[in-house]
Design an enzyme around this catalytic site. Structure first.
Site, mmCIF file in Angstrom:
data_model
loop_
_atom_site.group_PDB
_atom_site.id
_atom_site.type_symbol
_atom_site.label_atom_id
_atom_site.label_comp_id
_atom_site.label_asym_id
_atom_site.label_seq_id
_atom_site.Cartn_x
_atom_site.Cartn_y
_atom_site.Cartn_z
ATOM 1 N N HIS A 264 26.918 -23.381 -45.130
ATOM 2 C CA HIS A 264 26.562 -22.519 -44.011
ATOM 3 C C HIS A 264 26.381 -23.144 -42.752
ATOM 4 C CE1 HIS A 264 22.571 -23.277 -46.231
ATOM 5 N NE2 HIS A 264 22.270 -23.256 -45.066
ATOM 6 N N HIS B 166 15.676 -23.172 -47.952
ATOM 7 C CA HIS B 166 15.095 -24.242 -47.424
ATOM 8 C C HIS B 166 14.716 -24.043 -45.712
ATOM 9 C CE1 HIS B 166 19.790 -25.193 -46.789
ATOM 10 N NE2 HIS B 166 19.198 -24.526 -45.532
ATOM 11 N N ASP C 158 21.575 -16.765 -50.905
ATOM 12 C CA ASP C 158 22.050 -15.317 -51.278
ATOM 13 C C ASP C 158 22.602 -15.378 -52.452
ATOM 14 O OD1 ASP C 158 22.715 -12.533 -48.906
ATOM 15 O OD2 ASP C 158 21.506 -12.765 -50.774
ATOM 16 N N HIS D 45 6.497 -19.960 -48.655
ATOM 17 C CA HIS D 45 6.626 -21.264 -48.783
ATOM 18 C C HIS D 45 7.488 -21.885 -47.600
ATOM 19 C CE1 HIS D 45 7.515 -25.035 -51.238
ATOM 20 N NE2 HIS D 45 8.302 -25.051 -50.648
ATOM 21 N N GLU D 46 8.635 -21.077 -47.633
ATOM 22 C CA GLU D 46 9.464 -21.780 -46.474
ATOM 23 C C GLU D 46 8.779 -21.735 -45.101
ATOM 24 O OE1 GLU D 46 11.911 -22.432 -49.526
ATOM 25 O OE2 GLU D 46 12.057 -23.244 -47.377
ATOM 26 N N HIS E 192 6.675 -24.833 -44.637
ATOM 27 C CA HIS E 192 7.860 -25.852 -43.668
ATOM 28 C C HIS E 192 7.817 -25.522 -42.348
ATOM 29 C CE1 HIS E 192 8.403 -27.868 -47.618
ATOM 30 N NE2 HIS E 192 9.034 -26.724 -48.213
#
Ligand SMILES: CC(C)C[C@H](CS(C)(=N)=N)C(=O)N[C@H]1Cc2cn(c3ccccc23)CCCCCCNC1=O
Ligand SMILES: [Ca+2]
Ligand SMILES: [Zn+2]
Ligand SMILES: [Zn+2]
Length: 169
Positions: free
Chosen positions: A69, A84, A100, A119-120, A123
């Site tokens: 992507h 991520h 997705d 969580h992401e 980061h």
């Protein structure tokens, strides 16, 4: 907890985010709500504030994507890596991408969007992985009831190391 090499962090307290597309797995309202609550996990314990913008510049760009992507980190189909995000910085810095090919859910069918987004965004704000098993920043996804989710001490200490604690008001 761990931060990234060089301790990248945002040098402003108000961060903007933009959701550029939506997964077909959930109503848009549910995606917006899961994202909003995932940011609140972090704004609840720091001076950070998050503002959703409909278009134009945003510090944190959120998108759903499959396989290749355009950022050199292709997703891998259903399972395996779920999402991520990039450490704080200009351009792609801070952005969060969600695979997705996952089955995104609101409760415990498959992958819980709120938990993965929280969580992401760790980061996106400058936290790397923790080796504390119950920590949100642990490298492995594990389902917990989103209604009763609380940030671990390790996560809180890490984010407050970067941004300080929430001012009393
Ligand atoms: C912590 C997440 C929210 C975000 C991280 C990705 S990231 C970049 N943001 N740290 C993630 O997706 N971790 C994988 C890690 C992982 C577990 N396995 C894998 C098998 C193959 C590849 C990766 C994995 C074993 C099989 C289970 C696969 C489903 C669950 N996947 C994971 O827990
Ligand atoms: Ca995947
Ligand atoms: Zn990506
Ligand atoms: Zn991670």
């Amino acid at each position: 907890y761990r931060t990234f090499p060089g301790n990248p962090r945002w040098n402003k307290k108000l961060l903007t985010y933009k959701i550029v597309n939506y997964t077909p797995d959930l109503p848009q309202q549910h995606v917006d709500d899961a994202i909003r609550r995932a940011f609140m996990v972090w704004s609840d314990v720091t001076p950070l504030k998050f503002k959703k913008v409909p278009w134009g510049y945003a510090d944190i760009v959120i998108r759903f994507a499959r396989r290749e992507h355009g950022d050199g980190y292709p997703f891998d189909g259903r399972g395996n890596t779920l999402a991520h995000a990039f450490a704080p910085g200009e351009g792609i810095g801070g952005d969060a991408h969600f695979d997705d090919d996952e089955r995104w859910s609101r409760y415990n069918q498959e992958v819980n969007l709120f938990l993965v987004a929280a969580h992401e965004f760790g980061h996106s704000l400058g936290l790397a992985h923790s080796n504390v098993r119950g920590a949100l920043m642990y490298p492995l996804y594990s389902y917990v009831n989103p209604e009763t989710f609380t940030l671990s001490k390790d996560d809180r200490q890490g984010i407050q190391k970067l941004y300080g604690s929430k001012p009393a008001n």
